[in-house]
Design an enzyme around this catalytic site. Structure first.
Site, mmCIF file in Angstrom:
data_model
loop_
_atom_site.group_PDB
_atom_site.id
_atom_site.type_symbol
_atom_site.label_atom_id
_atom_site.label_comp_id
_atom_site.label_asym_id
_atom_site.label_seq_id
_atom_site.Cartn_x
_atom_site.Cartn_y
_atom_site.Cartn_z
ATOM 1 N N GLU A 223 -4.056 7.365 -1.028
ATOM 2 C CA GLU A 223 -5.335 7.720 -0.402
ATOM 3 C C GLU A 223 -5.134 8.523 0.884
ATOM 4 O OE1 GLU A 223 -7.662 4.137 0.049
ATOM 5 O OE2 GLU A 223 -8.374 4.307 -2.003
ATOM 6 N N GLU B 143 -7.530 2.660 -9.185
ATOM 7 C CA GLU B 143 -7.887 1.385 -8.556
ATOM 8 C C GLU B 143 -9.355 1.092 -8.768
ATOM 9 O OE1 GLU B 143 -7.171 1.032 -4.408
ATOM 10 O OE2 GLU B 143 -5.187 1.946 -4.508
#
Ligand code: GLA
Length: 666
Positions: free
Chosen positions: A153, A305
């Site tokens: 991320e 995710e």
């Protein structure tokens, strides 16, 4: 270039982040046994393992990872191996405080959490390259290796001196000369003229509104600087593992990275997605972000995710009710995911995420969550051969651009109540609720395959994008263009006339005399040509028409009597303009009408509210997001792949129910 198919090999990957370094090794055996029970094909390992892999500078410890990868491989579980560079160990910040990011006001962002790195720091980059090289050399040919996962991320920002130097180099490359930079940034305003490159800084904390063009370039630079970090690590792992795809996971609809630019450099687009189970529009938000991931990838993508239940970062974190994990996982598959993974495999006992749900909760496998996870693993295994690699059918494109987001959401604009993401979400919602499947596209992308193109609001449009839109409509396309669009050029200069002349011509507008934003809670009433009406919110505009037809007029407020929504035949096509933000039902009606006139149809007609229908390859996915049972009648004869039987003419979907249908005989 390898792609997701090189990892899936005709399956849907299933698994999650696995952080075995948080557990004694005895636990690993149980983990692997339960992974097999749950149908896990793949786990992501090493995302935050830097301090464990290199506990002291240059002192590497790989034995534990050797044992782990061998254990997973022996169990037939593939590994998405992460470079651990999202979370440098404390020693790096301690020895080299210059690797730590600085905030806009010059304060240091310290270690003790994660993501404490400056993307422009030469020392950070050197250390990140070194650990990546070690990992890649050691595991690049490991038989368990399914994919590489770089960092995690990417989303940090920094305003330090190293960033300033890097920003200057980036600006020199972009603008060529100081003169050009001064012109691009409009530095004649407020005495901001630069006489030496050394004077230029990242937009640090200042007394009053900062230069918007500088802010825009800094947003572009930050995305590029992070992308350089990504591509440097990508190059290392690719050198050691030809044929193994490389990815990094994006936060959903994340402002800080230009996803279009990033996707070009990734073998696989991977997304993290956490809709709020308590949000009635959670499924629509999921659909939007999944549509973006698919569009960035240009095909199948990876759900890297999601949560089996509660997260730990909302003010109130509620679990998912029975069936929701399955529904939202299959929604992702419907919208193009060939991998369905979770954060994380085993719930942590310590650390900041000990209350975040996992596939294997604190209470162990005898638990509804684990049973649902296991059942989902079996279903994905069954669906894999029919689904993997198949394209999603979308006849509509919604245009989205990070540049426009960055430029349009700055201080000093006509209204602080408007939000880019909120506007995109509202327009996507209107299409989603009328059961249309939508791609997202860059405004300069090839649009010729779409029957309808919608622009919720793109404040900044480049010359290339404007020419692209004009060509699209001229050759028969239908465009529905929302308010406050085509106002600024690539450098955030207002276009002559306030709105670009090409766009005005395309829309049949002589002028936009005033942007007339509405106060909080204010509504402006509009009347359609057929006498029906709706309310607009947030925004209105004082338009003067050239040859557009009036579709709706303002009937209240200062603009009463003036055009609000217009329609303009142009070339072989049609261009609509919507100068306010219509209430949801009105926007739905308008976009559905424009879609149908353009020949775009939902995958199934007559669906109940809350049921999503998506075509993927020859399959039809029906997903019930509504609060109760729903019935659908898709024309034709179908086999129900999940129930493993012939589907009835009326498909009954319970709350959270899903059917995946394949035409009989196909
Ligand atoms: C992100 C991160 C994960 C974890 C989850 C929690 O997606 O990538 O490491 O922190 O959030 O929701």
């Amino acid at each position: 270039m390898p792609d997701l198919n090189d990892a899936t090999r005709g399956r849907i990957l299933y698994g999650g982040d696995y952080n075995p370094e948080q557990w004694p090794e005895e636990t690993w055996q149980e983990d692997v046994r339960l992974m097999r029970q749950a149908g896990v094909t793949t786990v992501t390992v090493g995302v935050f393992s830097w301090a464990r892999l290199e506990p002291t500078p240059g002192g590497y410890e790989f034995d534990w990872l050797d044992r782990l990868l061998d254990l997973l491989h022996a169990a037939g579980i593939g590994v998405v191996l992460a470079t651990p560079t999202a979370s440098p160990p404390p020693w790096l910040g301690h020895l080299h405080p210059e690797t730590l990011p600085q905030a806009e006001n010059g304060t240091t962002v310290w270690y003790g959490s994660r993501n404490q790195f400056c993307a422009s720091s030469p020392e950070y980059r050197r250390r990140a390259a070194a650990i990546t090289e070690q990992l890649a050399a050691r595991y690049g040919q490991h038989p368990a290796l399914t994919m590489w996962h770089i960092n995690n991320e990417y989303g940090t920002h920094c305003w330090c001196d190293a960033t300033a130097a890097h920003f200057r180099r980036w600006l020199q490359h972009r603008h060529g000369s100081l003169e050009e930079l001064n012109s691009a940034w409009g530095t004649a305003f407020w005495s901001q003229h630069y006489s030496d490159w050394a004077e230029i800084l990242p937009p640090r904390q200042a007394q009053y509104i900062r230069n918007p063009a500088q802010l825009l370039d800094f947003a572009r630079f930050t995305s590029d600087a992070l992308l350089e970090c990504y591509t440097a690590e990508h190059a290392v792992v690719a050198r050691h593992s030809p044929g193994i795809p490389v990815t990094t996971n994006h936060m959903p609809f994340w402002r800080g990275q230009d996803g279009w630019a990033w996707a070009k450099r990734q073998d696989v687009v991977a997304l993290d997605l956490y809709p709020d189970p308590d949000d009635a529009l959670g499924a629509q938000y999921g659909a939007l972000v999944q549509d973006l991931a698919r569009s960035m990838a240009g095909g199948p993508w990876m759900l890297m995710e999601q949560a089996t239940g509660a997260v730990n970062w909302r003010p109130v974190n509620r679990p998912k009710p029975h069936g929701l994990t399955r529904l939202w996982s299959l929604q992702a598959v419907a919208r193009g995911a060939d991998a369905v993974c979770f954060f994380q495999w085993r719930q942590s006992r310590q650390g900041a995420e000990k209350f975040h749900s996992a596939m294997l909760p604190h209470s162990g496998p005898d638990n509804r969550t684990f049973r649902e996870v296991t059942a989902l693993g079996a279903e994905l295994d069954r669906l894999g051969p029919a689904v993997s690699g198949a394209p999603v059918t979308a006849e509509i494109a919604l245009l989205h651009d990070w540049d426009s987001w960055w430029a349009g959401e700055q201080p000093g604009r006509p209204s602080q109540l408007t939000g880019y993401q909120e506007t995109v979400t509202a327009w996507h919602r209107a299409l989603w609720e009328s059961h249309h499947t939508t791609d997202l596209a860059h405004p300069a992308a090839d649009l010729s395959g779409y029957r309808l193109v919608v622009i919720p609001s793109l404040y900044l449009l480049t010359d290339t994008a404007l020419d692209n839109l004009t060509a699209y409509v001229r050759s028969g396309g239908t465009l529905v263009c929302g308010w406050f669009t085509g106002v600024a050029d690539h450098q955030d200069r207002i276009r002559p006339g306030g709105v670009d002349a090409r766009l005005r011509e395309l829309l049949g507008l002589a002028a936009v005399h005033h942007w007339w934003p509405l106060a909080e809670g204010d509504r402006v009433h509009c009347e359609n040509a057929d006498g029906t009406g709706f309310d607009g919110a947030l925004w209105s505009e004082e338009l003067e028409l050239a040859d557009a037809e009036v579709h709706a007029r303002y009937r209240s407020g200062e603009l009463a009597g003036r055009p609000a929504v217009t329609r303009h035949p142009y070339g072989e096509g049609t261009a609509w303009y919507v100068s306010t933000q219509p209430e949801p039902e009105a926007l739905r009606t308008l976009l559905d009408r424009a879609a149908r006139e353009a020949g775009a149809r939902p995958a199934v007609e007559g669906l109940p509210a809350g049921v999503e229908a998506v075509r993927r390859g020859e399959l039809l996915f029906l997903l019930n997001h509504g609060p109760q049972q729903a019935k659908c009648e898709p024309p034709g004869e179908w086999e129900d792949l999940l129930a493993n039987r012939r589907a009835d003419a009326t498909v009954v979907l319970e709350r959270h129910g899903v059917a995946v249908l394949k035409p009989v005989g196909a």
